[in-house]
Design a protein around this motif. Structure first.
Motif, PDB file in Angstrom:
ATOM      1  N   ALA A 153     -59.314   3.194  15.948  1.00 40.07           N
ATOM      2  CA  ALA A 153     -58.685   3.125  17.275  1.00 40.07           C
ATOM      3  C   ALA A 153     -59.650   2.577  18.315  1.00 40.07           C
ATOM      4  CB  ALA A 153     -58.202   4.518  17.701  1.00 40.07           C
ATOM      5  N   ILE A 154     -60.948   2.760  18.088  1.00 38.56           N
ATOM      6  CA  ILE A 154     -61.983   2.230  18.970  1.00 38.56           C
ATOM      7  C   ILE A 154     -63.071   1.593  18.101  1.00 38.56           C
ATOM      8  CG2 ILE A 154     -61.499   3.865  20.832  1.00 38.56           C
ATOM      9  CD1 ILE A 154     -63.939   5.492  19.877  1.00 38.56           C
ATOM     10  N   ARG A 155     -64.233   1.317  18.652  1.00 39.04           N
ATOM     11  CA  ARG A 155     -65.373   0.698  17.967  1.00 39.04           C
ATOM     12  C   ARG A 155     -65.010  -0.681  17.407  1.00 39.04           C
ATOM     13  NH1 ARG A 155     -68.909   3.968  14.013  1.00 39.04           N
ATOM     14  NH2 ARG A 155     -67.032   3.908  12.737  1.00 39.04           N
ATOM     15  N   THR A 156     -64.313  -1.455  18.214  1.00 39.80           N
ATOM     16  CA  THR A 156     -63.878  -2.788  17.808  1.00 39.80           C
ATOM     17  C   THR A 156     -65.068  -3.701  17.535  1.00 39.80           C
ATOM     18  OG1 THR A 156     -61.933  -2.493  19.217  1.00 39.80           O
ATOM     19  CG2 THR A 156     -62.395  -4.728  18.452  1.00 39.80           C
ATOM     20  N   ALA A 157     -66.026  -3.723  18.439  1.00 37.48           N
ATOM     21  CA  ALA A 157     -67.197  -4.594  18.287  1.00 37.48           C
ATOM     22  C   ALA A 157     -68.046  -4.152  17.107  1.00 37.48           C
ATOM     23  CB  ALA A 157     -68.025  -4.586  19.572  1.00 37.48           C
ATOM     24  N   TYR A 158     -68.209  -2.857  16.954  1.00 38.15           N
ATOM     25  CA  TYR A 158     -69.009  -2.337  15.843  1.00 38.15           C
ATOM     26  C   TYR A 158     -68.412  -2.776  14.510  1.00 38.15           C
ATOM     27  CZ  TYR A 158     -71.373   0.956  12.739  1.00 38.15           C
ATOM     28  OH  TYR A 158     -72.105   1.505  11.719  1.00 38.15           O
ATOM     29  N   GLY A 159     -67.103  -2.568  14.349  1.00 34.90           N
ATOM     30  CA  GLY A 159     -66.449  -2.940  13.108  1.00 34.90           C
ATOM     31  C   GLY A 159     -66.538  -4.422  12.835  1.00 34.90           C
ATOM     32  N   ALA A 160     -66.332  -5.229  13.880  1.00 38.73           N
ATOM     33  CA  ALA A 160     -66.405  -6.683  13.711  1.00 38.73           C
ATOM     34  C   ALA A 160     -67.811  -7.114  13.326  1.00 38.73           C
ATOM     35  CB  ALA A 160     -65.960  -7.381  14.990  1.00 38.73           C
ATOM     36  N   SER A 161     -68.821  -6.498  13.945  1.00 41.28           N
ATOM     37  CA  SER A 161     -70.209  -6.866  13.643  1.00 41.28           C
ATOM     38  C   SER A 161     -70.566  -6.510  12.202  1.00 41.28           C
ATOM     39  CB  SER A 161     -71.178  -6.188  14.619  1.00 41.28           C
ATOM     40  OG  SER A 161     -71.246  -4.781  14.413  1.00 41.28           O
ATOM     41  N   LYS A 162     -70.090  -5.365  11.730  1.00 41.67           N
ATOM     42  CA  LYS A 162     -70.413  -4.947  10.365  1.00 41.67           C
ATOM     43  C   LYS A 162     -69.642  -5.757   9.330  1.00 41.67           C
ATOM     44  CE  LYS A 162     -73.471  -1.804  11.266  1.00 41.67           C
ATOM     45  NZ  LYS A 162     -74.871  -1.959  10.807  1.00 41.67           N
ATOM     46  N   ALA A 163     -68.422  -6.174   9.670  1.00 39.26           N
ATOM     47  CA  ALA A 163     -67.687  -7.070   8.766  1.00 39.26           C
ATOM     48  C   ALA A 163     -68.428  -8.396   8.618  1.00 39.26           C
ATOM     49  CB  ALA A 163     -66.274  -7.297   9.292  1.00 39.26           C
ATOM     50  N   ALA A 164     -68.991  -8.862   9.717  1.00 41.69           N
ATOM     51  CA  ALA A 164     -69.766 -10.101   9.671  1.00 41.69           C
ATOM     52  C   ALA A 164     -71.031  -9.927   8.841  1.00 41.69           C
ATOM     53  CB  ALA A 164     -70.117 -10.549  11.090  1.00 41.69           C
ATOM     54  N   VAL A 165     -71.646  -8.755   8.879  1.00 44.44           N
ATOM     55  CA  VAL A 165     -72.825  -8.486   8.050  1.00 44.44           C
ATOM     56  C   VAL A 165     -72.474  -8.612   6.570  1.00 44.44           C
ATOM     57  CG1 VAL A 165     -74.427  -6.677   7.280  1.00 44.44           C
ATOM     58  CG2 VAL A 165     -74.061  -7.067   9.723  1.00 44.44           C
ATOM     59  N   VAL A 166     -71.308  -8.106   6.192  1.00 46.13           N
ATOM     60  CA  VAL A 166     -70.863  -8.203   4.802  1.00 46.13           C
ATOM     61  C   VAL A 166     -70.787  -9.667   4.367  1.00 46.13           C
ATOM     62  CG1 VAL A 166     -68.914  -7.827   3.230  1.00 46.13           C
ATOM     63  CG2 VAL A 166     -69.638  -6.006   4.792  1.00 46.13           C
ATOM     64  N   HIS A 167     -70.224 -10.506   5.212  1.00 44.30           N
ATOM     65  CA  HIS A 167     -70.060 -11.905   4.822  1.00 44.30           C
ATOM     66  C   HIS A 167     -71.372 -12.675   4.938  1.00 44.30           C
ATOM     67  CE1 HIS A 167     -67.060 -14.558   3.293  1.00 44.30           C
ATOM     68  NE2 HIS A 167     -67.337 -15.506   4.172  1.00 44.30           N
ATOM     69  N   LEU A 168     -72.196 -12.344   5.928  1.00 47.69           N
ATOM     70  CA  LEU A 168     -73.513 -12.972   6.040  1.00 47.69           C
ATOM     71  C   LEU A 168     -74.337 -12.688   4.788  1.00 47.69           C
ATOM     72  CD1 LEU A 168     -75.729 -14.471   7.612  1.00 47.69           C
ATOM     73  CD2 LEU A 168     -76.279 -12.295   8.736  1.00 47.69           C
ATOM     74  N   THR A 169     -74.195 -11.488   4.263  1.00 45.90           N
ATOM     75  CA  THR A 169     -74.885 -11.114   3.023  1.00 45.90           C
ATOM     76  C   THR A 169     -74.544 -12.078   1.896  1.00 45.90           C
ATOM     77  OG1 THR A 169     -74.981  -8.762   3.645  1.00 45.90           O
ATOM     78  CG2 THR A 169     -75.093  -9.277   1.290  1.00 45.90           C
ATOM     79  N   LYS A 170     -73.289 -12.444   1.789  1.00 45.18           N
ATOM     80  CA  LYS A 170     -72.863 -13.389   0.750  1.00 45.18           C
ATOM     81  C   LYS A 170     -73.475 -14.773   0.982  1.00 45.18           C
ATOM     82  CE  LYS A 170     -68.375 -11.135  -0.038  1.00 45.18           C
ATOM     83  NZ  LYS A 170     -68.520 -10.844  -1.484  1.00 45.18           N
ATOM     84  N   TYR A 171     -73.534 -15.186   2.231  1.00 46.74           N
ATOM     85  CA  TYR A 171     -74.091 -16.498   2.537  1.00 46.74           C
ATOM     86  C   TYR A 171     -75.572 -16.565   2.178  1.00 46.74           C
ATOM     87  CZ  TYR A 171     -70.192 -18.879   4.793  1.00 46.74           C
ATOM     88  OH  TYR A 171     -69.020 -19.546   5.018  1.00 46.74           O
ATOM     89  N   VAL A 172     -76.329 -15.531   2.537  1.00 48.79           N
ATOM     90  CA  VAL A 172     -77.758 -15.509   2.208  1.00 48.79           C
ATOM     91  C   VAL A 172     -77.935 -15.515   0.688  1.00 48.79           C
ATOM     92  CG1 VAL A 172     -79.892 -14.180   2.367  1.00 48.79           C
ATOM     93  CG2 VAL A 172     -78.392 -14.365   4.359  1.00 48.79           C
ATOM     94  N   ALA A 173     -77.131 -14.712   0.002  1.00 46.09           N
ATOM     95  CA  ALA A 173     -77.219 -14.650  -1.462  1.00 46.09           C
ATOM     96  C   ALA A 173     -76.934 -16.010  -2.090  1.00 46.09           C
ATOM     97  CB  ALA A 173     -76.240 -13.607  -1.998  1.00 46.09           C
ATOM     98  N   THR A 174     -75.941 -16.710  -1.576  1.00 43.47           N
ATOM     99  CA  THR A 174     -75.563 -18.012  -2.109  1.00 43.47           C
ATOM    100  C   THR A 174     -76.633 -19.069  -1.839  1.00 43.47           C
ATOM    101  OG1 THR A 174     -73.212 -17.532  -1.819  1.00 43.47           O
ATOM    102  CG2 THR A 174     -73.832 -19.858  -1.980  1.00 43.47           C
TER     103      THR A 174
END
Length: 268
Positions: A153-174
Motif C-alpha cells: 500500500a506504501i513504499r512505492t519507491a523502495y519496491g521499485a528500487s529493489k525490483a531494479a536491483v534484481v534486474h541490475l543483478t542479471k545485467y552485471v552477471a551477463t
C-alpha cells in the motif's frame, strides 16, 4: 571453516543488522573484511570485535549516496588488502513517512531512495569489477527485497528500487560472467534485525507470522549464511539469480490462514 579463506570482502552497511551478521560470518570463514558504513564508529567497533576473535577486518566510513565515497571504499580496500574478491552491496533505506502511495509519495524521497538503494549498487559494481577482473574473478551479492516481487500500500519507491536491483543483478552477471565474475542477489522477507524488533510491535510481528510457512521469523544470520553461500566457490555455476529468503511468507494463496481459521485447522 574456510569457505572464503583468504578472500577480500567489502560489506556495505556492515555496522549493524544483516550487514554486521554477514561481516562476522565471512570473517569466521576466513575472509579479510572491510566493513563500510555511514556509522563509522559502529563499523570500526564491528571490525575490532572481529579482530578480537582472531579474524581480520577494518571499519571505514561510507556515504552510499555519493559516488566518490563508494570509489574511496574500494580504493581503501585495495590499498589495504590488494584486491576485492567479494562485494556485498547491502546499503538500503526505507521511509514509511515519505515513501507512500503513487499519489502522495515525496518525489525527493523517490530520488534519494533510487540513489542509495539502486545507484549505489551500480557504482559499487563499477569500481569493484576492474579489480575482480585483474584478480581472475569474484562474487558480487546485492541486497534486494521481497518488496521487489510483491507490491504494498506504501513504499512505492523502495519496491521499485529493489525490483531494479534484481534486474541490475542479471545485467552485471551477463556482462561480466566471462571474466569469472558472478553476480547474485538475496531478497529478504521480514528479518528481525535490532531495528525491526524496535519498530515492530509484538502484535505486528504475530500478524506477519500468521502468513509464514515456517513457524518463526528470520534472523540476520539467515541472510548472512545465504550471502556466504553465494560468495563461496561452492556455487561457481550460479549467477544472475535472486534467492528469496522469506520463510515461505509469499508462497501460498494469501487466504490460507483465513481458511485454516474458519475450518479449525491449526495454523503453523
Amino acid at each position: 571453516m574456510g569457505r572464503v579463506q583468504g578472500k577480500v570482502a567489502v560489506v556495505t552497511g556492515g555496522a549493524s543488522g544483516i550487514g554486521l551478521a554477514t561481516a562476522q560470518v565471512l570473517a569466521k570463514e576466513g575472509a579479510k573484511v572491510v566493513i563500510a558504513d555511514f556509522n563509522q564508529k559502529g563499523a570500526e567497533e564491528a571490525a575490532q570485535e572481529i579482530v578480537s576473535q582472531g579474524g581480520e577486518a577494518i571499519g571505514i566510513f561510507l556515504d552510499a549516496s555519493k559516488e566518490e565515497s563508494i570509489k574511496e571504499t574500494i580504493e581503501k580496500t585495495v590499498e589495504k588488502y590488494g584486491t576485492v574478491n567479494i562485494l556485498f552491496n547491502n546499503v538500503g533505506l526505507t521511509n514509511l513517512k515519505k515513501d507512500l502511495d503513487v499519489l502522495n509519495l515525496d518525489l525527493d524521497e523517490w530520488d534519494r531512495l533510487m540513489d542509495v538503494n539502486l545507484k549505489s549498487v551500480l557504482i559499487g559494481c563499477k569500481y569493484a569489477i576492474p579489480h575482480m577482473i585483474e584478480a581472475g574473478g569474484g562474487s558480487i551479492i546485492n541486497t534486494a527485497s521481497m518488496a521487489a516481487f510483491a507490491s504494498d500500500a506504501i513504499r512505492t519507491a523502495y519496491g521499485a528500487s529493489k525490483a531494479a536491483v534484481v534486474h541490475l543483478t542479471k545485467y552485471v552477471a551477463t556482462q561480466y560472467g566471462m571474466h569469472n565474475i558472478r553476480c547474485n542477489a538475496v531478497a529478504p522477507g521480514l528479518i528481525l534485525t535490532p531495528a525491526a524488533k524496535n519498530n515492530l510491535s509484538p502484535e505486528l510481528q504475530k500478524t506477519f507470522m500468521r502468513y509464514n510457512a515456517l513457524p518463526y521469523h528470520g534472523e540476520p544470520e539467515d541472510i548472512a549464511n545465504t550471502v556466504l553461500f553465494l560468495a563461496s566457490d561452492e556455487v561457481k555455476f550460479l549467477t544472475g539469480q535472486t534467492i528469496e529468503v522469506e520463510g515461505g511468507h509469499y508462497l501460498g494463496n494469501p487466504t490460507i490462514p483465513d481458511f485454516r481459521a474458519m475450518s479449525g485447522m491449526k495454523s503453523n
